[in-house]
Structure formats: C-alpha cells, structure tokens
Design an enzyme around this catalytic site. Sequence first.
Site, short mmCIF file in Angstrom:
data_model
loop_
_atom_site.label_atom_id
_atom_site.label_comp_id
_atom_site.label_asym_id
_atom_site.label_seq_id
_atom_site.Cartn_x
_atom_site.Cartn_y
_atom_site.Cartn_z
N PRO A 135 0.97 -1.26 -0.27
CG PRO A 135 -0.93 -1.81 1.66
CD PRO A 135 0.58 -2.12 0.65
CD GLU A 136 4.45 2.00 -3.83
OE1 GLU A 136 4.61 3.07 -4.06
OE2 GLU A 136 4.68 1.42 -4.19
#
Length: 271
Positions: free
Chosen positions: A2-3
């Site tokens: 998750p960015e």
Amino acid sequence: MPELPEVETTRRGIEGVLLQQRVLYLIVRERRLRWPVPDNLEQQLEGQKVLSVRRRAKYILIELETGCLIWHLGMSGSISVVDENAPLKKHDHIDLVLQSGKAIRFNDPRRFGCLLWSQEDVQKHTLLATLGPEPLEDGFDGDYLYRKSRGRKRALKNFIMDQKIVVGVGNIYASEALFGAGILPGQAAARVSKRQYQALVEHIKRVLAEAITQGGTTLKDFQQVDGKPGYFKQRLMVYGRAGQVCEQCDATILKKVIGQRASFYCPVCQQ
DNA sequence: CCCGATTCCTGTAGGC
DNA sequence: TGCCTACAGGAATCGG
C-alpha cells in the site's frame, strides 16, 4: 504494497460508510500489530460520531469527537466494508462496527500495519510530525526536490522513497516515476539536475494520480474496500517486469537491489 | 546530520 | 510430495 494510491483508494472507499455515523463498537482480535493497539481503544470509541476521514501520507486519519484514529496498512494490510456479521477470514484483526450495521474490517497477514489513537493535534503525533510534503500538492515541485537533494549522496530512488523528503512514494511508484522521467534509480541524488527533478516530480504526480483512478495496484494482498483488486498493475512499465521487453524501446528491463529493495529500470530509456 | 543495515511477521515461490 | 530457503511491500530504529 500500500502506497499513496492504495491508501487513497481505501480512504475514498470507506469515507461514505463512515461519515456522520456513530461507532457501535470496536472489535480487536489481534492487538499485536506494528505497535500494540491501545488497551482501552474499545471503550474510547464506543458511541462516537465520525467527523472526517482524511489521509496524510500513507496514514488514514479518522476524526472522532474526542480524538483521531491513525490507521496504517503496513505492507500487507487492507480494509474492506462488510456487514457486521460477515464471516471472518484469516488475519481479520479488527472490525469497526457502525450503527448502520456496516463494519470496516482490517485484514493484515504480516501485521506491519497499526491502529493508534491521538487525543492531541494529530498532525503533531510522532508518526506524522516529521513527514515531508504531499506529492500531489503544489508545494511539491522540482525546485523543492532539487534544493533538498544538494549534498545527498544516496541513490535517487531511496531519496524519493524517504517519507521525510516526500510522502506516499513506495517501491512500485518510485520505479515507475523514475522510468517515466528517464533517470536511473541508482543515480546519486545530488548529481541530478534541476531540470531532471522537474521531470521527476511531473512523473511522480502523474503516476500517482493515474494509479488512484485505477484503484491502486494489486500485486498480492491489496484490495479495494469492495474486494476488487486495483487495476494499475496492467499499466506498470517496469516494476516486476525484469527480463521482459521495455514498452518504449527493444531493451530488456533489468532488476537491481538498491537500498535493500528490488528496483526495476530500462538501461536504455533511463540514463 | 546522513545513510545503510536490521528488524518486525507471514505466505508463497522456487530449488532440490 | 515435502522440506528448506529466499524474498516480498513499509518504516522505525540503531549504529557507524
């Protein structure tokens, strides 16, 4: 994984379910995350109304009446919106159950995520206080990166993944933005020109914005709140494509470990 | 101050 | 088939 795009996709997915709703109760099945879930969080949240659902860097901030939840997805975390009594899957660690009968459910196999509680100014919390600018806001531009990079010998890719320099750019989008800007990831940050930084910033903004429109990138664990994958994987130009042909020329994409992280680049398009 | 290495934990792919 | 090892995102922390 998750960015920024995955976290923003998650935020957008839960905002409508949460806003102005009251918390019925919180269920914590596993407190041992990156940091322990605070002991009394269940009591703290009960009956409180959700006032806002925001994002800062890769943190989701859920503002309630007496404090703010700080939620990070870590490396393998995802949040889904479910009915309160939906059957549990492995690693479903937390449910935030609302009066509507819906619940926000947190699943995180590697438990590198966290759920914390702040009753002071949340932006001053130790996890948030030293963060750099948001990449999609105007304050983040080529001049800023150029100024910050003077005297920095570290690899450019590590530099732009440093959350004190700019937030939200992780391993996937760093490789993608560097490809777009035509700059090698291992280049020393101080040796990159202002013009190159301007191109890099443009591509960071472009790749992040485009990834948000696609619901993020799903390699393995990430999913949107409705359970669907993120579709940006189909648009990746270099990440995970070692040994394949470059989309822009006939060279072969290479993989190199930089700063203990896999990095992907085209040796012809990037100089 | 700066930066590289280490660490947390679990699932899975690949090698033998 | 089964076992073992390597590796995968994030980011705080430690130590040089």
